[in-house]
Structure formats: C-alpha cells, structure tokens
Design a protein around this motif. Structure first.
Motif, PDB file in Angstrom:
ATOM      1  N   ASP A 114       0.826  -1.209   0.000  1.00 40.52           N
ATOM      2  CA  ASP A 114       0.000   0.000   0.000  1.00 40.52           C
ATOM      3  C   ASP A 114       0.863   1.263   0.000  1.00 40.52           C
ATOM      4  OD1 ASP A 114      -2.179  -1.664   0.026  1.00 40.52           O
ATOM      5  OD2 ASP A 114      -2.810  -1.164   2.072  1.00 40.52           O
ATOM      6  N   THR A 127      -4.356   7.872  -9.440  1.00 36.36           N
ATOM      7  CA  THR A 127      -4.912   7.493  -8.141  1.00 36.36           C
ATOM      8  C   THR A 127      -4.332   6.143  -7.737  1.00 36.36           C
ATOM      9  OG1 THR A 127      -6.804   6.324  -9.080  1.00 36.36           O
ATOM     10  CG2 THR A 127      -7.068   8.694  -8.659  1.00 36.36           C
ATOM     11  N   GLU A 129      -5.892   3.606  -6.728  1.00 41.09           N
ATOM     12  CA  GLU A 129      -6.754   2.548  -7.256  1.00 41.09           C
ATOM     13  C   GLU A 129      -6.418   2.213  -8.713  1.00 41.09           C
ATOM     14  OE1 GLU A 129      -7.892   5.257  -5.573  1.00 41.09           O
ATOM     15  OE2 GLU A 129      -8.264   4.173  -3.697  1.00 41.09           O
ATOM     16  N   PRO A 133      -5.784  -2.017  -8.005  1.00 46.57           N
ATOM     17  CA  PRO A 133      -7.189  -2.000  -7.574  1.00 46.57           C
ATOM     18  C   PRO A 133      -7.401  -2.562  -6.168  1.00 46.57           C
ATOM     19  CG  PRO A 133      -6.974  -2.939  -9.770  1.00 46.57           C
ATOM     20  CD  PRO A 133      -5.595  -2.739  -9.240  1.00 46.57           C
ATOM     21  N   ASP A 134      -6.463  -3.340  -5.653  1.00 50.07           N
ATOM     22  CA  ASP A 134      -6.617  -3.948  -4.327  1.00 50.07           C
ATOM     23  C   ASP A 134      -6.015  -3.126  -3.203  1.00 50.07           C
ATOM     24  OD1 ASP A 134      -7.911  -6.144  -5.420  1.00 50.07           O
ATOM     25  OD2 ASP A 134      -6.019  -7.209  -5.777  1.00 50.07           O
ATOM     26  N   ARG A 137      -7.234  -2.739   0.816  1.00 51.73           N
ATOM     27  CA  ARG A 137      -8.126  -3.830   1.217  1.00 51.73           C
ATOM     28  C   ARG A 137      -7.400  -4.796   2.138  1.00 51.73           C
ATOM     29  NH1 ARG A 137     -10.832  -5.112  -4.591  1.00 51.73           N
ATOM     30  NH2 ARG A 137     -11.904  -3.126  -4.778  1.00 51.73           N
TER      31      ARG A 137
END
Length: 138
Positions: A114, A127, A129, A133-134, A137
C-alpha cells in the motif's frame, strides 16, 4: 612438560563462537527480511507499470525528525522525492513505522504494498486505485 590441550574455557562451557554460519537463512535479520518484502512489492509494480523502472528505491529505519511542511498527519510510512536536476525519482519506505503498524507478517506485506502503491501513484499523477485495484483492502 604436560601436553594437556585446553578444549574448554575456565568455566567449562566450551569454545564460544557464532551459533549459525554466515550464509544460513536463519541468520537473516528483520531488516533483511523487510528489504526483501519491499523489493518484491516494487518488482510487481515495475512489471505492471514500466514507467517506474528508473525510480530509485530506499529503505530507512525511521523518517527524519524534521518533516516536510505538508506532512502534518503523523509519522510517514514512505516518501517520494521527485526527479530533479538530473537525479531520478526516489521512493523511501520507513521500516520501523511500517513494522509497528503491521499486525503480522502478512499484514506487513500488505502495508508495504500500500505504501509503495501510494508513492507510485503520486509519481505517475494517478490514483492509487489505478495503480493497484486492491490497495487498502485487508
């Protein structure tokens, strides 16, 4: 003359030395394992986003005590230094803050990913995301 060879020290404990040979996997430190985690995460990002392949990557134990003016929300986990004056962009991940927030080894891997995704997103003006995309999470 006595040909007695002393095989133990004076307390009878034996000869002292390293417990593990230098090349043994168990001899790796937490810092070495953290470096491996950061390199693996960056390798995955470079394969997905080749534009970051020229970016330098560094791991420091703690952030400097004089934060940048825009860093007012606590201890940073990572920092991006944009490319300037012929120097490539550089991403720094701070090991101790990341390790103190991680619950276990799996959480540490997720948190390192992250942090790197956020820095790469800032570098590429996208961005997080879009980069992964994960991100964020559990």
């Amino acid at each position: 003359m006595n040909s007695f060879v002393r095989r133990r020290d004076r307390r009878g404990r034996g000869i002292r030395g390293p417990l593990l040979p230098p090349g043994a996997p168990a001899r790796r430190t937490r810092a070495d394992l953290f470096d491996d985690t950061v390199l693996a995460a960056m390798d995955r990002l470079e394969r997905r986003w080749p534009a970051v392949s020229g970016t330098e990557l560094a791991v420091e134990d703690v952030p400097p005590s004089d934060p940048a003016p825009w860093e007012t929300r606590g201890v940073p986990l990572g920092r991006l230094f944009p490319a300037e004056s012929g120097q490539p962009a550089r991403i720094v991940v701070y090991r101790r803050p990341v390790e103190s927030r991680a619950l276990d080894a799996e959480d540490r891997v997720r948190l390192v990913n992250d942090v790197l995704v956020e820095q790469v997103a800032e570098l590429l003006a996208r961005t997080p995301e879009e980069i992964d995309p994960d991100v964020g999470r559990p």
